[in-house]
Design a protein around this motif. Structure first.
Motif, PDB file in Angstrom:
ATOM      1  N   GLU A 280       4.569   7.295  -0.689  1.00 33.49           N
ATOM      2  CA  GLU A 280       4.917   8.707  -0.515  1.00 33.49           C
ATOM      3  C   GLU A 280       5.096   9.395  -1.866  1.00 33.49           C
ATOM      4  N   GLU A 281       5.681   8.701  -2.836  1.00 35.89           N
ATOM      5  CA  GLU A 281       5.854   9.274  -4.171  1.00 35.89           C
ATOM      6  C   GLU A 281       4.509   9.565  -4.838  1.00 35.89           C
ATOM      7  N   VAL A 282       3.556   8.657  -4.668  1.00 31.16           N
ATOM      8  CA  VAL A 282       2.266   8.782  -5.362  1.00 31.16           C
ATOM      9  C   VAL A 282       1.277   9.658  -4.593  1.00 31.16           C
ATOM     10  N   LEU A 283       1.202   9.481  -3.282  1.00 36.19           N
ATOM     11  CA  LEU A 283       0.183  10.160  -2.477  1.00 36.19           C
ATOM     12  C   LEU A 283       0.716  11.340  -1.674  1.00 36.19           C
ATOM     13  N   GLY A 284       2.046  11.512  -1.626  1.00 30.27           N
ATOM     14  CA  GLY A 284       2.626  12.607  -0.860  1.00 30.27           C
ATOM     15  C   GLY A 284       2.760  12.245   0.613  1.00 30.27           C
ATOM     16  N   SER A 285       3.331  13.176   1.383  1.00 32.79           N
ATOM     17  CA  SER A 285       3.600  12.903   2.799  1.00 32.79           C
ATOM     18  C   SER A 285       2.312  12.731   3.600  1.00 32.79           C
ATOM     19  N   GLU A 286       1.265  13.483   3.251  1.00 34.13           N
ATOM     20  CA  GLU A 286      -0.003  13.350   3.981  1.00 34.13           C
ATOM     21  C   GLU A 286      -0.635  11.990   3.711  1.00 34.13           C
ATOM     22  N   GLY A 287      -0.575  11.556   2.452  1.00 36.05           N
ATOM     23  CA  GLY A 287      -1.104  10.236   2.105  1.00 36.05           C
ATOM     24  C   GLY A 287      -0.344   9.126   2.800  1.00 36.05           C
ATOM     25  N   LEU A 288       0.993   9.280   2.887  1.00 37.73           N
ATOM     26  CA  LEU A 288       1.790   8.281   3.595  1.00 37.73           C
ATOM     27  C   LEU A 288       1.443   8.271   5.073  1.00 37.73           C
ATOM     28  N   ARG A 289       1.195   9.451   5.651  1.00 40.90           N
ATOM     29  CA  ARG A 289       0.858   9.528   7.072  1.00 40.90           C
ATOM     30  C   ARG A 289      -0.443   8.773   7.353  1.00 40.90           C
ATOM     31  N   TYR A 290      -1.445   8.963   6.494  1.00 49.35           N
ATOM     32  CA  TYR A 290      -2.710   8.254   6.688  1.00 49.35           C
ATOM     33  C   TYR A 290      -2.522   6.748   6.507  1.00 49.35           C
ATOM     34  N   ALA A 291      -1.805   6.364   5.438  1.00 47.86           N
ATOM     35  CA  ALA A 291      -1.586   4.940   5.191  1.00 47.86           C
ATOM     36  C   ALA A 291      -0.824   4.299   6.345  1.00 47.86           C
ATOM     37  N   SER A 292       0.141   5.025   6.903  1.00 45.52           N
ATOM     38  CA  SER A 292       0.927   4.492   8.023  1.00 45.52           C
ATOM     39  C   SER A 292       0.047   4.282   9.251  1.00 45.52           C
ATOM     40  N   ALA A 293      -0.938   5.168   9.450  1.00 45.85           N
ATOM     41  CA  ALA A 293      -1.872   4.998  10.567  1.00 45.85           C
ATOM     42  C   ALA A 293      -2.712   3.740  10.381  1.00 45.85           C
ATOM     43  N   VAL A 294      -3.136   3.483   9.147  1.00 48.87           N
ATOM     44  CA  VAL A 294      -3.897   2.263   8.860  1.00 48.87           C
ATOM     45  C   VAL A 294      -3.016   1.035   9.072  1.00 48.87           C
ATOM     46  N   VAL A 295      -1.753   1.122   8.648  1.00 50.39           N
ATOM     47  CA  VAL A 295      -0.810   0.018   8.869  1.00 50.39           C
ATOM     48  C   VAL A 295      -0.673  -0.275  10.365  1.00 50.39           C
ATOM     49  N   ALA A 296      -0.528   0.786  11.166  1.00 47.13           N
ATOM     50  CA  ALA A 296      -0.388   0.604  12.614  1.00 47.13           C
ATOM     51  C   ALA A 296      -1.632  -0.062  13.200  1.00 47.13           C
TER      52      ALA A 296
END
Length: 208
Positions: free
Chosen positions: A14-30
């Motif tokens: 989230e610090e590096v990619l922002g909230s949108e980047g975290l949202r996408y990464a979290s979808a990949v994690v799921a």
């Protein structure tokens, strides 16, 4: 899989990619978790390192903002390794995450026999989100941004959609695990039916 290192990794993303980047990464994690759970029940399934898989899924695009998409697997692997070393993660975990990110863009074949199962799961999880109607809209937006002054008539739009359709077929065929193919099948066929319908409509509407 909410260990301390996983929690710290999510915060770092989230610090590096922002909230949108975290949202996408979290979808990949799921997606990774769902695919791993389905793969683990198969009789001949290889053991899956869930912590390494989840951390890799969070970090696989970590370099994109600073360095762009080109060669992103190598740059993201370097950044992931540096981050995990700063967090004093176990060496075995840091090295496994580095290996997963480095190889997650490879398609399993005779030329890449040593791609770990976690990398194959990450590859599939990353691609699943692109096999939908929303991805078609994204492709059209990207086309418009790339060619802002190009007149778009029915023939041009049909040609663009045929290219998108070809890419979707290639993407689906590249999936490496049975759970990913099963999960994507309905979404893939619905998207192809949508594209075929639009292309047929455009062809019928184009003056001869």
């Amino acid at each position: 899989m909410e260990t301390d290192i996983v929690h710290a990794t999510a915060q770092y993303v989230e610090e590096v990619l922002g909230s949108e980047g975290l949202r996408y990464a979290s979808a990949v994690v799921a997606n990774c978790k769902m695919l791993a759970l389905q793969l683990e029940v198969q009789e001949d399934a290889a053991p899956i390192d869930m912590e390494a898989l989840v951390v890799s899924a969070y970090l696989h695009d970590i370099s994109n903002v600073a360095h762009g998409f080109a060669d992103h697997h190598r740059k993201s692997a370097d950044m992931a390794l540096s981050f995990l070393q700063r967090e004093q993660a176990p060496d075995a975990l840091a090295q496994k995450v580095e290996q997963i990110i480095l190889t997650h863009t490879l398609q399993t074949s005779d030329t890449h026999p040593d791609v770990p199962v976690e990398a194959r799961l990450l590859y599939d999880a990353d691609k699943l989100g692109r096999l939908s109607g929303l991805a078609v809209v994204t492709s059209l937006i990207e086309f418009g941004a790339r060619y802002p002054n190009r007149a778009v008539n029915g023939d041009v739009l049909a040609a663009v959609l045929r290219h998108v359709e070809e890419r979707f077929i290639e993407l689906y065929q590249s999936l490496q695990t049975d759970p990913a193919r099963d999960m994507a099948q309905e979404k893939f066929h619905r998207t192809l039916a949508f594209l075929d319908g639009v292309i047929e409509h455009l062809s019928d509407a184009t003056p001869v």
